[in-house]
Design an enzyme around this catalytic site. Sequence first.
Site, PDB file in Angstrom:
ATOM      1  N   HIS A  99      13.312  78.266 -57.770  1.00  0.00           N
ATOM      2  CA  HIS A  99      14.043  77.872 -58.984  1.00  0.00           C
ATOM      3  C   HIS A  99      14.657  79.101 -59.655  1.00  0.00           C
ATOM      4  O   HIS A  99      15.827  79.082 -60.045  1.00  0.00           O
ATOM      5  CB  HIS A  99      13.090  77.140 -59.942  1.00  0.00           C
ATOM      6  CG  HIS A  99      13.669  76.906 -61.302  1.00  0.00           C
ATOM      7  ND1 HIS A  99      14.317  75.742 -61.643  1.00  0.00           N
ATOM      8  CD2 HIS A  99      13.712  77.686 -62.413  1.00  0.00           C
ATOM      9  CE1 HIS A  99      14.732  75.824 -62.901  1.00  0.00           C
ATOM     10  NE2 HIS A  99      14.374  76.996 -63.399  1.00  0.00           N
ATOM     11  N   GLU A 100      13.872  80.174 -59.769  1.00  0.00           N
ATOM     12  CA  GLU A 100      14.389  81.404 -60.397  1.00  0.00           C
ATOM     13  C   GLU A 100      15.516  81.999 -59.538  1.00  0.00           C
ATOM     14  O   GLU A 100      16.507  82.483 -60.072  1.00  0.00           O
ATOM     15  CB  GLU A 100      13.277  82.423 -60.614  1.00  0.00           C
ATOM     16  CG  GLU A 100      12.191  81.969 -61.597  1.00  0.00           C
ATOM     17  CD  GLU A 100      12.728  81.437 -62.919  1.00  0.00           C
ATOM     18  OE1 GLU A 100      13.796  81.905 -63.369  1.00  0.00           O
ATOM     19  OE2 GLU A 100      12.092  80.554 -63.500  1.00  0.00           O
ATOM     20  N   HIS A 103      18.687  80.412 -60.389  1.00  0.00           N
ATOM     21  CA  HIS A 103      19.396  80.997 -61.538  1.00  0.00           C
ATOM     22  C   HIS A 103      20.224  82.211 -61.107  1.00  0.00           C
ATOM     23  O   HIS A 103      21.334  82.413 -61.593  1.00  0.00           O
ATOM     24  CB  HIS A 103      18.405  81.420 -62.629  1.00  0.00           C
ATOM     25  CG  HIS A 103      17.856  80.262 -63.420  1.00  0.00           C
ATOM     26  ND1 HIS A 103      18.666  79.305 -63.991  1.00  0.00           N
ATOM     27  CD2 HIS A 103      16.584  79.914 -63.733  1.00  0.00           C
ATOM     28  CE1 HIS A 103      17.907  78.414 -64.627  1.00  0.00           C
ATOM     29  NE2 HIS A 103      16.643  78.764 -64.475  1.00  0.00           N
TER      30      HIS A 103
HETATM   31 ZN   LIG Z   1      14.925  77.890 -65.176  1.00  0.00          ZN
END
Ligand SMILES: [Zn+2]
Length: 226
Positions: A99-100, A103
């Site tokens: 998830h990171e 980003h």
């Molecule tokens: Zn996030």
Amino acid sequence: MYFNDPTFLLLIPALLLALYAQWKVKSTYEKYSRVPCSRGYTGAQVARYILDDYRLQNISVEPTPGELTDHYDPRTQKLCLSQGIYGSNSVAAVGVAAHEAGHALQDAKAYAPLKIRNGLVPVTNLGTTLAFPLFILGMFAGLPQLMDIGIILFALAVIFSIVTLPVEFNASSRAIRVLADGNFLTEKELPMAKAVLNAAALTYVAATAMAVLNLVRLLALRGQRD
Ligand SMILES: [Zn+2]
């Protein structure tokens, strides 16, 4: 008067949602941080593989103290993973790390909602610091203009909170796609990682609901003054 005005009741549904989201994220994370992924990757390894795959070798993956403090910092180009994620090979750790990385991919591809969100950070900081003091001062001093400035500043913080939602949902969908395509998790493990990320997303939804209802509340209080 601030806490015993009836508009405070407006916040109750959002408070309940926030409590539920907190419980959900904690229980889901705990559950799947005990499930090791069968391919054996750690959070740090998965983040590194994803970044390298997208030619983002310039972004470093580093451990950071605390629990669930994971974040990607676009200014320093660092992907910071909490201790429980960095070295762990649990399904939860792999999901959060991806998830990171999601980003970081958004940043590299100049994903519009992320750009808007980052641009709003300074005004949001100012807004959240000054909105309520100005509003309350205006209310006591009988200066409706000051209340209006407070409302406008708070509205900016609400917009920030709303723009955060597509950024978070998109990072999670990128993560799941990359984890599936790269064979980092099995068919059986993917829904587990998804559950962790969905629970985390719910905390953002709850925060946004709280912000929107607080704005409604300020508007109602402002209306009473007219
Ligand atoms: Zn996030």
